[in-house]
Motif scaffolding. Structure first.
Motif, short mmCIF file in Angstrom:
data_model
loop_
_atom_site.label_atom_id
_atom_site.label_comp_id
_atom_site.label_asym_id
_atom_site.label_seq_id
_atom_site.Cartn_x
_atom_site.Cartn_y
_atom_site.Cartn_z
N UNK A 118 0.90 -1.08 -0.11
CA UNK A 118 -0.06 0.00 0.10
C UNK A 118 0.72 1.20 0.11
N UNK A 119 1.98 1.28 0.70
CA UNK A 119 2.88 2.23 0.69
C UNK A 119 3.64 2.50 -0.38
N UNK A 120 4.11 1.60 -1.20
CA UNK A 120 4.56 1.94 -2.53
C UNK A 120 3.75 2.05 -3.39
N UNK A 121 2.31 1.84 -3.58
CA UNK A 121 1.31 2.21 -4.16
C UNK A 121 1.16 3.84 -4.04
N UNK A 122 1.09 4.27 -2.73
CA UNK A 122 0.89 5.62 -2.23
C UNK A 122 2.33 6.48 -2.97
N UNK A 123 3.39 6.02 -2.73
CA UNK A 123 4.64 6.29 -3.18
C UNK A 123 4.54 6.63 -4.83
N UNK A 124 4.00 5.55 -5.51
CA UNK A 124 4.19 5.71 -6.90
C UNK A 124 2.96 6.60 -7.42
N UNK A 125 1.76 6.51 -6.82
CA UNK A 125 0.81 7.70 -7.20
C UNK A 125 0.86 8.95 -6.80
N UNK A 134 6.61 9.99 -5.23
CA UNK A 134 7.70 10.39 -4.20
C UNK A 134 8.47 9.20 -4.02
N UNK A 135 9.73 9.01 -3.78
CA UNK A 135 10.85 8.03 -3.62
C UNK A 135 10.70 7.42 -2.42
N UNK A 136 10.15 8.34 -1.22
CA UNK A 136 10.07 7.54 -0.03
C UNK A 136 9.22 8.70 0.65
N UNK A 137 8.04 8.42 1.15
CA UNK A 137 7.09 9.08 1.78
C UNK A 137 7.35 9.70 3.08
N UNK A 138 8.50 8.78 3.79
CA UNK A 138 9.15 9.41 5.08
C UNK A 138 8.21 8.92 6.47
N UNK A 139 6.94 7.95 5.95
CA UNK A 139 6.30 7.63 7.33
C UNK A 139 5.56 6.25 6.88
N UNK A 140 5.10 5.56 7.99
CA UNK A 140 4.55 4.30 7.74
C UNK A 140 3.09 4.49 7.62
N UNK A 141 2.41 3.62 6.66
CA UNK A 141 1.02 3.97 6.45
C UNK A 141 0.31 2.79 7.60
N UNK A 142 -0.43 3.31 8.35
CA UNK A 142 -1.10 2.53 9.46
C UNK A 142 -2.59 2.49 9.52
N UNK A 143 -3.05 3.45 8.64
CA UNK A 143 -4.74 3.67 8.71
C UNK A 143 -5.07 4.21 7.35
N UNK A 144 -6.29 3.75 6.87
CA UNK A 144 -6.92 4.20 5.73
C UNK A 144 -7.06 5.87 5.75
N UNK A 145 -7.47 6.33 6.82
CA UNK A 145 -7.64 7.91 7.05
C UNK A 145 -6.32 8.50 6.71
N UNK A 146 -5.11 8.13 7.12
CA UNK A 146 -4.00 8.51 7.12
C UNK A 146 -3.52 8.51 5.44
N UNK A 147 -4.06 7.51 4.77
CA UNK A 147 -3.61 7.52 3.42
C UNK A 147 -4.33 8.88 2.77
#
Length: 173
Positions: free
Chosen positions: A86-93, A96-109
């Motif tokens: 999911x985090x890789x998908x976030x970075x691709x969309x 960004x090469x590294x978003x700098x945080x860990x995705x732990x919640x859909x609301x955080x996305x």
């Protein structure tokens, strides 16, 4: 109609507007991944955990994700690294090469997507004026990116009129 009778009460109840007026905390990614998998006709769950890999691949292709990146995501899914996928998908969309945080919640996305697409500014519900939102070209990108995760979870198109201001208020609390 069916929506008003069957669903609108449940939505209002979940947001603390009906019944006990309890404002329920939405599930974290880990809870979604580990508990209550979706059944036939359900629309909840993690798209990376609960989607068939071939369906996930088709969805990613429909969002114009490159074959190389789809392969990276599917490798993570096959290794049971759903949150990393999911985090890789976030970075691709979000390019960004590294978003700098860990995705732990859909609301955080959603919130992090809005922050990145608005130039690093935190979202303030008072600052969001409907007239100014429509003038910015980045708003459509924000809608596309934040809705992409939710769309991955469903193979059906559902046309539901949702009070976005109410949702923004809920997510920002």
């Amino acid at each position: 109609n069916q929506f008003d009778k069957g669903y609108s009460y449940n939505i209002r109840h979940s947001f603390g507007k009906e019944g006990k007026r309890t404002d329920y905390t939405p599930f974290s990614c880990m809870k979604i991944i580990l508990t209550n998998p979706p059944g036939q006709g359900d629309y909840h769950g993690c798209p990376f955990r609960h989607s068939d890999p071939e369906l996930l691949k088709q969805k990613l292709q429909s969002y114009k994700v490159s074959p190389e990146r789809i392969s990276q995501i599917l490798d993570l899914v096959k290794g049971s690294h759903y949150q990393v996928a999911c985090q890789k998908y976030f970075e691709m969309t979000h390019n960004v090469d590294d978003c700098g945080f860990s995705l732990n919640h859909p609301n955080q996305f959603f919130c992090e997507s809005q922050r990145i697409l608005n130039g690093g500014k935190d979202i303030k519900k008072e600052a969001a004026q409907p007239e100014t939102l429509q003038q910015k070209p980045s708003i459509q990108k924000a809608k596309d990116a934040s809705s992409a995760l939710a769309s991955l979870n469903s193979s059906l198109e559902m046309d539901v009129d949702v009070d976005m201001e109410g949702l923004e208020d809920y997510f920002s609390e």
